[in-house]
Design an enzyme around this catalytic site. Structure first.
Site, PDB file in Angstrom:
ATOM      1  N   GLY A  81     -48.103 -25.898 -13.048  1.00  0.00           N
ATOM      2  CA  GLY A  81     -47.155 -26.112 -11.966  1.00  0.00           C
ATOM      3  C   GLY A  81     -45.887 -25.314 -12.199  1.00  0.00           C
ATOM      4  CB  CYS A  82     -43.409 -23.917  -9.851  1.00  0.00           C
ATOM      5  SG  CYS A  82     -43.330 -25.310  -8.701  1.00  0.00           S
TER       6      CYS A  82
END
Lengths: 344, 344, 344, 344
Positions: free
Chosen positions: B149-150
């Site tokens: 995930g970012c």
């Protein structure tokens, strides 16, 4: 007290109506409907309203059943207003329609641009076009007011005095730019942050729905056919319309003379502000208020550039609607309308 | 040449993959699928691509039928990747999943946070977690990479060296802020311009899906349970994540010593930039690039504030995915990745 | 009628004071000074004011000479307020200082953080710290009110009840984000559009001037030393502060109990709005108004995240200043303060 | 290898030159000067450059002393380029001036609009006007290239083929909108975030400095006097110009015929993209690239609206400058120029 109902209270124009009407000393809001949010309170839906007058959205059916109002504001998608307007009008309730259903007298143009059949033709004939600065008398007596489009408002107010004084050729270019709230509250690709932020575009060049509306109005004013080019653009900001209007003068006139014409018509208009020579309106000077700001520059002996600014949700929609209501009910036309600009 | 396929090429991460892979000297893109835009060319869909290499989106079915690739990037909604990943992996095609399906080893957490049953458990066990700066060896050998995930990327890269060197207490606060493109290309209320522009908010406090992901990774690194508070916020801008991380040191250390630890691990990392004391990263210094920028300030004898920045679509998604690909296929890890920042 | 003067009327806080005071039924604005724009009318300077009450900026010298006021608002750079405050106070004119000169009781901290010697120490001792929700009695009687910093307002209002009820450990992290108008009207690199737009950054981590202010106030409330980390950030928007505050509870308490503590103190506070569980404030719900919005989430048995929002120019500056004035002059505390939020 | 020097490397156009030239395989940057930042490295000044090729800004004096270059780019305020250009040219160094000093052949217009006396008249006569798509042969042989203004570039590229084919009346309206970076890196009120964000305005209507530049060029192309109205506007975004151009056709022509004329001239132009009928350029499709995008709509039998878009810092300044350099030194004209658009 004027008893009012609002149909379609959860959209951007509905909420702007609420912002204004809540402060109105002569208005009692009897009900606000929202198909999507019926049963919810306004503050649940929009926390900006916490700690202020609260209220529960009702359904459309309840709205109609409730009745008990002197005036209904319709803030509905085009096509929906027609039937409700007829229904209320028949019961003797006056109607201000913020949608497009009663703006165009030319039914075939309505049907062409909105792709829907018109089902309230009698009322259409009767409807007053709701720019008080131009049609004050008609509005005063109207049972049904078609509240104008935001772009047309920004174009017609600056042009009206100049056309009436017959100083303009009937050939003009209107280059308009609007903030994104003009597209409403419903998420679409055209209002998606990733697509709109840091972007600028023209759209619907030559076939925007406000084109026939502006044209019909100009024709009325000019009393002849008009050659109009209208190009709307989308600005990466929330509120505000700026229209840059390119005009040809019939004879040479000084800037001062043009300003004098505006002043002749608008000197006493509370919501029109004429800028002194050398300065021009910007959207930030009107945001949140009902003002329509006007400025001009001559760029050639017979060529003029006009810049006009409004807040598309206020003078371009709900503010003007309340101004129309004030007029219809014999109140001071400025009552409750926001003159305050949120700057910076 | 590595033959690659992209499933889900019309979303923001898909388009970012295309931006990067098109410049890749060792990659041949064999197909790009998009359920919504199949049959359209990329330039029809996204005019930024006019005059560049054109290509037609295929359907998912065609993508699978086409095959003929060494690697597939999955840029799909969570839940969709599982089945396609299994299918390709079984055929010997390697997979990098930009979605969430293979990020959490703890299946019950996956099922709790994503509200969906996991259907590829064997592959889940095998998946490498795709941050090259931390799991380089695992990724090199992996058949399946779970692209992180970012938010987790922006948190784990700065913390990894400090945890490995055992200087941190296992108690931390992460206050992260992300641009709107992190929410994808699909219009929703959360990405509607009128709601996001000129606004700032925290969201999903205490229950964001990246919380268990960060926690699981931290537990791995710390080798003990961690007390983590993670608060994501939404910024009114398109690209960029900034995480402000609040840490407690086990023993007193000078800022220089902490920087030295970062340098020990990241001196030769192409995509990590350590800021000199007295300066901190800002999102504008990474936008468009694959960099993860790091800076820190000590605010008390044993308290440190770290600021990290990435572009959520690049190092936070597609850039890192290509970095993983480079690693998996024995290429220079920096190949084709953007080091250029679009400033201003 | 309270006769007021405004020194420094052309900055953002000065203009916000004008926005509010112009609507105040009990206030007569006698003069507004501006060194830079003396002799100009407000509407020349700021066309938002066209068609409203106009007024000419006077010079500082004229302001002092004019006198004839009961109260002066000082909206000046720090360091300038000291002398003018003394001068007016000596003449029996009450003063609300929107600058920093009278906020810190600890003079050595003032001198350290503002790098200027304090020259009005007697008045400093007497100054009331102007958050009505906390220091109502002191403000009511004050001749001199130090209007708090915007960040401190957003932090102290949510914390005050919890500290008074002794449920918090004296260890906290405050992660604040502010809009750009907090930096004032003077163009600098930090407010240059090309540098701020589409960017997000932390700044002055560990040494912002509001840090000692918050700390001194917290120490007063806790009656003990406090461990505070305060990180301000700059948002790419005009108005609004959101503070995310990380707290440790002394003993386990339910979210409902924490909300109940807030309600105990703020139930009747017009300008504090407590959000129901499950919802959190966003800056857009307060912009333009004097509200301070509060929400909280428990993220662990003894850990709480608070989110508070204010408009930095209103409750964070000029709105609160007028609230203080209302209190000092025995008026209804809500008089003339904007409860309307400009949304969208 | 072409050895180049850059004077004025710390402004926005200077940094954009660096972004492009650093990737240029045939260019060796020998020095970059900046009066304000001499002695600083580029990465200290602009952290976007960390981890990339570093370099120290030199002073103007050092730049001149250094010499040793084949070409100098001048990215200086108008008035400063004249003297340096003469100096370098006399030494046999070729010059591309990104400023305004050599754009207008009509000296009296230069002196009127720039309020400065021209001091390099011989060179002025010789200077080629640097739009390769129009003046390719002149540029190829030029020692001195006057890189055009951003607005003129966006206007002249779409008009050139249509004027050459004699299909246009010499009467036109140009309504242009530019991002804020066009105003440079120096903070002023016109680029102050609080003034620009959420605002839109027209400025310098009828007297912008690009007006005589466009007019002189159009006169050259038309071979007759032209009636031009040019209205620039300021957009609340960083990069991008969109010009909406209103034209009158001499005889009726179909949209397809107009597109065909564009194609006749630009079919093989790498940096001009012609949009298919029914679609129009938007700024987001060019940002970061050297493209000039063109589209058109007929709105009446003899009236056409053209929409053109460029990135004001790339095709509108530094990209075009490098394109000119490529041409002057016999390189492929597209070498090193960015075709990648950062979207979203």
């Amino acid at each position: 007290m004027i008893r009012v109902g609002i149909m379609g209270g959860s959209g951007y124009t509905g909420l702007e109506l609420l912002r204004i009407l809540t402060e109105h000393p002569e208005v009692e809001i009897r009900w606000v409907s929202s198909e999507s949010y019926q049963g919810k309170t306004i503050e649940q839906y929009c926390p900006a309203w916490r700690g202020r007058k609260n209220r529960v959205f009702c359904s459309t059916a309840q709205a109609i059943q409730n009745g008990g109002v002197d005036l209904v504001f319709l803030a509905l998608p085009h096509g929906s207003s027609m039937q409700f307007a007829s229904q209320f009008l028949t019961q003797g309730v006056r109607v201000i329609d913020l949608g497009a259903d009663f703006r165009l007298k030319n039914v075939s143009l309505y049907q062409k641009y909105y792709e829907i059949e018109h089902q309230a033709l009698t009322w259409l004939t009767e409807a007053a076009y709701g720019i008080p600065e131009i049609y004050r008398e008609e509005i005063r007596k109207a049972r049904l007011v078609a509240n104008p489009g935001c772009y047309p408002t920004s174009v017609l107010i600056p042009l009206y005095p100049l056309i009436r004084e017959k100083v303009l050729e009937p050939t003009l270019v209107v280059d308009s730019k609007s903030g994104v709230t003009g597209a409403g509250k419903k998420p679409t690709e055209n209002s998606h942050f990733g697509e709109v932020d840091e972007n600028f575009k023209a759209y619907k060049v030559g076939n925007h729905r406000h084109l026939p509306e502006i044209k019909e109005q100009l024709k009325n004013l000019y009393q002849e056919e008009v050659s109009l080019i209208f190009t709307p653009h989308l600005l990466p900001l929330k509120r505000g319309i700026l229209s840059t209007i390119y005009l040809n003068l019939k004879q040479e006139l000084a800037e001062e003379e043009l300003i004098a014409i505006w002043k002749k018509y608008y000197q006493n208009e509370r919501w029109v502000r004429i800028y002194p020579l050398g300065s021009l309106p910007e959207t930030k000077w009107v945001v949140g208020s009902n003002f329509c700001d006007l400025g001009l520059v001559k760029v050639d002996s017979k060529k003029v550039v006009i810049v006009s600014c409004i807040d598309n949700l206020t003078k371009g929609a709900s503010g003007q609607a309340v101004q129309n209501m004030n007029l219809m009910f014999g109140l001071g036309e400025e009552t409750a309308l926001p003159s305050q600009v949120l700057y910076p």
